[in-house]
Design a protein around this motif. Structure first.
Motif, PDB file in Angstrom:
ATOM      1  N   LEU A   1       0.846  -1.188   0.000  1.00  0.00           N
ATOM      2  CA  LEU A   1       0.000   0.000   0.000  1.00  0.00           C
ATOM      3  C   LEU A   1       0.886   1.244   0.000  1.00  0.00           C
ATOM      4  CD1 LEU A   1      -2.655  -1.002   2.690  1.00  0.00           C
ATOM      5  CD2 LEU A   1      -2.779  -1.309   0.202  1.00  0.00           C
ATOM      6  N   TYR A   2       0.558   2.195  -0.887  1.00  0.00           N
ATOM      7  CA  TYR A   2       1.295   3.448  -0.993  1.00  0.00           C
ATOM      8  C   TYR A   2       0.309   4.598  -1.120  1.00  0.00           C
ATOM      9  CZ  TYR A   2       5.585   0.867  -2.037  1.00  0.00           C
ATOM     10  OH  TYR A   2       6.666   0.038  -1.969  1.00  0.00           O
ATOM     11  N   ARG A   3       0.766   5.784  -0.762  1.00  0.00           N
ATOM     12  CA  ARG A   3       0.009   6.981  -1.098  1.00  0.00           C
ATOM     13  C   ARG A   3       0.068   7.124  -2.616  1.00  0.00           C
ATOM     14  NH1 ARG A   3       2.551  11.389   2.914  1.00  0.00           N
ATOM     15  NH2 ARG A   3       1.751  10.540   4.868  1.00  0.00           N
ATOM     16  N   TYR A   4      -1.001   7.674  -3.188  1.00  0.00           N
ATOM     17  CA  TYR A   4      -1.073   7.831  -4.633  1.00  0.00           C
ATOM     18  C   TYR A   4      -1.558   9.231  -4.963  1.00  0.00           C
ATOM     19  CZ  TYR A   4      -2.675   7.220  -9.435  1.00  0.00           C
ATOM     20  OH  TYR A   4      -2.874   7.359 -10.783  1.00  0.00           O
TER      21      TYR A   4
ATOM     22  N   ASP B   1      -0.761   5.086  12.194  1.00  0.00           N
ATOM     23  CA  ASP B   1      -2.195   5.368  12.193  1.00  0.00           C
ATOM     24  C   ASP B   1      -2.715   5.532  10.764  1.00  0.00           C
ATOM     25  OD1 ASP B   1      -2.405   5.224  14.971  1.00  0.00           O
ATOM     26  OD2 ASP B   1      -2.026   7.373  15.222  1.00  0.00           O
ATOM     27  N   GLU B   2      -1.952   6.244   9.939  1.00  0.00           N
ATOM     28  CA  GLU B   2      -2.355   6.409   8.544  1.00  0.00           C
ATOM     29  C   GLU B   2      -2.369   5.057   7.828  1.00  0.00           C
ATOM     30  OE1 GLU B   2      -1.076   8.576   4.358  1.00  0.00           O
ATOM     31  OE2 GLU B   2       0.110   8.995   6.153  1.00  0.00           O
ATOM     32  N   TYR B   3      -1.359   4.220   8.096  1.00  0.00           N
ATOM     33  CA  TYR B   3      -1.322   2.896   7.475  1.00  0.00           C
ATOM     34  C   TYR B   3      -2.550   2.077   7.882  1.00  0.00           C
ATOM     35  CZ  TYR B   3       0.004  -1.623   5.775  1.00  0.00           C
ATOM     36  OH  TYR B   3      -0.012  -2.819   5.107  1.00  0.00           O
ATOM     37  N   ASP B   4      -2.915   2.137   9.146  1.00  0.00           N
ATOM     38  CA  ASP B   4      -4.096   1.404   9.612  1.00  0.00           C
ATOM     39  C   ASP B   4      -5.356   1.864   8.879  1.00  0.00           C
ATOM     40  OD1 ASP B   4      -2.555  -0.068  11.387  1.00  0.00           O
ATOM     41  OD2 ASP B   4      -3.064   1.177  13.131  1.00  0.00           O
ATOM     42  N   ILE B   5      -5.494   3.162   8.675  1.00  0.00           N
ATOM     43  CA  ILE B   5      -6.651   3.705   7.945  1.00  0.00           C
ATOM     44  C   ILE B   5      -6.644   3.194   6.505  1.00  0.00           C
ATOM     45  CG2 ILE B   5      -7.623   5.838   6.986  1.00  0.00           C
ATOM     46  CD1 ILE B   5      -6.674   7.190   9.653  1.00  0.00           C
ATOM     47  N   ALA B   6      -5.465   3.256   5.854  1.00  0.00           N
ATOM     48  CA  ALA B   6      -5.359   2.796   4.465  1.00  0.00           C
ATOM     49  C   ALA B   6      -5.622   1.296   4.363  1.00  0.00           C
ATOM     50  CB  ALA B   6      -3.980   3.138   3.906  1.00  0.00           C
ATOM     51  N   ALA B   7      -5.099   0.520   5.302  1.00  0.00           N
ATOM     52  CA  ALA B   7      -5.282  -0.935   5.285  1.00  0.00           C
ATOM     53  C   ALA B   7      -6.736  -1.311   5.534  1.00  0.00           C
ATOM     54  CB  ALA B   7      -4.371  -1.593   6.315  1.00  0.00           C
ATOM     55  N   ASP B   8      -7.397  -0.636   6.460  1.00  0.00           N
ATOM     56  CA  ASP B   8      -8.812  -0.906   6.731  1.00  0.00           C
ATOM     57  C   ASP B   8      -9.664  -0.611   5.504  1.00  0.00           C
ATOM     58  OD1 ASP B   8      -8.226  -1.744   9.295  1.00  0.00           O
ATOM     59  OD2 ASP B   8      -8.863   0.142  10.250  1.00  0.00           O
ATOM     60  N   ALA B   9      -9.385   0.494   4.826  1.00  0.00           N
ATOM     61  CA  ALA B   9     -10.147   0.851   3.628  1.00  0.00           C
ATOM     62  C   ALA B   9      -9.902  -0.166   2.519  1.00  0.00           C
ATOM     63  CB  ALA B   9      -9.779   2.258   3.161  1.00  0.00           C
ATOM     64  N   PHE B  10      -8.671  -0.651   2.399  1.00  0.00           N
ATOM     65  CA  PHE B  10      -8.372  -1.686   1.402  1.00  0.00           C
ATOM     66  C   PHE B  10      -9.110  -2.978   1.741  1.00  0.00           C
ATOM     67  CE2 PHE B  10      -5.829  -5.316  -0.035  1.00  0.00           C
ATOM     68  CZ  PHE B  10      -5.983  -5.141  -1.401  1.00  0.00           C
ATOM     69  N   ASP B  11      -9.115  -3.356   3.006  1.00  0.00           N
ATOM     70  CA  ASP B  11      -9.852  -4.554   3.429  1.00  0.00           C
ATOM     71  C   ASP B  11     -11.334  -4.445   3.083  1.00  0.00           C
ATOM     72  OD1 ASP B  11      -7.545  -5.751   4.385  1.00  0.00           O
ATOM     73  OD2 ASP B  11      -7.930  -5.208   6.482  1.00  0.00           O
ATOM     74  N   GLU B  12     -11.914  -3.267   3.275  1.00  0.00           N
ATOM     75  CA  GLU B  12     -13.314  -3.048   2.925  1.00  0.00           C
ATOM     76  C   GLU B  12     -13.512  -3.213   1.423  1.00  0.00           C
ATOM     77  OE1 GLU B  12     -14.898   0.625   4.458  1.00  0.00           O
ATOM     78  OE2 GLU B  12     -14.118   0.193   6.475  1.00  0.00           O
ATOM     79  N   TRP B  13     -12.585  -2.685   0.626  1.00  0.00           N
ATOM     80  CA  TRP B  13     -12.660  -2.831  -0.834  1.00  0.00           C
ATOM     81  C   TRP B  13     -12.602  -4.312  -1.210  1.00  0.00           C
ATOM     82  CZ3 TRP B  13      -9.234  -4.849  -4.463  1.00  0.00           C
ATOM     83  CH2 TRP B  13      -9.583  -4.634  -5.798  1.00  0.00           C
ATOM     84  N   MET B  14     -11.687  -5.054  -0.571  1.00  0.00           N
ATOM     85  CA  MET B  14     -11.571  -6.494  -0.856  1.00  0.00           C
ATOM     86  C   MET B  14     -12.871  -7.214  -0.510  1.00  0.00           C
ATOM     87  SD  MET B  14      -8.701  -7.457  -2.218  1.00  0.00           S
ATOM     88  CE  MET B  14      -8.588  -9.183  -1.813  1.00  0.00           C
ATOM     89  N   ASP B  15     -13.474  -6.877   0.623  1.00  0.00           N
ATOM     90  CA  ASP B  15     -14.748  -7.498   1.013  1.00  0.00           C
ATOM     91  C   ASP B  15     -15.827  -7.221  -0.031  1.00  0.00           C
ATOM     92  OD1 ASP B  15     -13.581  -8.492   3.317  1.00  0.00           O
ATOM     93  OD2 ASP B  15     -14.422  -6.931   4.618  1.00  0.00           O
ATOM     94  N   GLU B  16     -15.872  -5.997  -0.552  1.00  0.00           N
ATOM     95  CA  GLU B  16     -16.846  -5.645  -1.587  1.00  0.00           C
ATOM     96  C   GLU B  16     -16.619  -6.459  -2.858  1.00  0.00           C
ATOM     97  OE1 GLU B  16     -16.616  -1.454  -2.216  1.00  0.00           O
ATOM     98  OE2 GLU B  16     -17.230  -0.990  -0.175  1.00  0.00           O
TER      99      GLU B  16
END
Length: 99
Positions: free
Chosen positions: A59-62, A78-93
Motif C-alpha cells: 500500500l502506498y500513497r497515490y 495510524d495512517e497505514y491502519d486507515i489505508a489498510a482498513d479501507a483496502f480490506d473493505e474494498w476487498m470485502d466488496e
C-alpha cells in the motif's frame, strides 16, 4: 521505494518499483482508492512469470502530479491502519460482488 514505472496492457496495469537496494519488483495494480481524504494504491507483487507468489499487498500513497502517477510511502502507523482498513473493505466488496 525510490521510483516507479507504470505499464498498461489489455489485462492489467503493472508498476515496476525500484527499491532502495535497486531491486526491481513488478506489481499488478489492484486498485486506487480514497481513505480519510487521501488517495492510495494497492499493489500485488508478481514473480517473473507475472503471477502472485505470497499474497502480500503493498500500500502506498497515490497522487497524480502534472498528469504523472506518483507513489509515496506511508510513514505513520495510524495512517497505514486507515489505508489498510479501507483496502480490506474494498476487498470485502469485491468478494461480495463475485458471488
Amino acid at each position: 521505494m525510490s521510483e516507479q514505472n507504470m505499464n498498461t496492457d489489455e489485462e492489467q496495469i503493472t508498476v515496476t518499483l525500484t527499491m532502495e537496494d535497486d531491486e526491481e519488483i513488478d506489481c499488478a495494480v489492484l486498485t486506487t482508492y480514497s481513505a480519510n481524504g487521501r488517495e492510495y494504491i494497492a499493489l500485488l507483487p508478481l514473480n517473473e512469470e507475472g503471477e502472485s507468489e505470497d499474497g502480500d499487498v503493498y500500500l502506498y500513497r497515490y497522487e497524480e502530479v502534472d498528469g504523472e502517477p506518483t507513489l509515496g510511502n506511508i510513514e505513520d502507523d495510524d495512517e497505514y491502519d486507515i489505508a489498510a482498513d479501507a483496502f480490506d473493505e474494498w476487498m470485502d466488496e469485491q468478494e461480495f460482488e463475485e458471488l
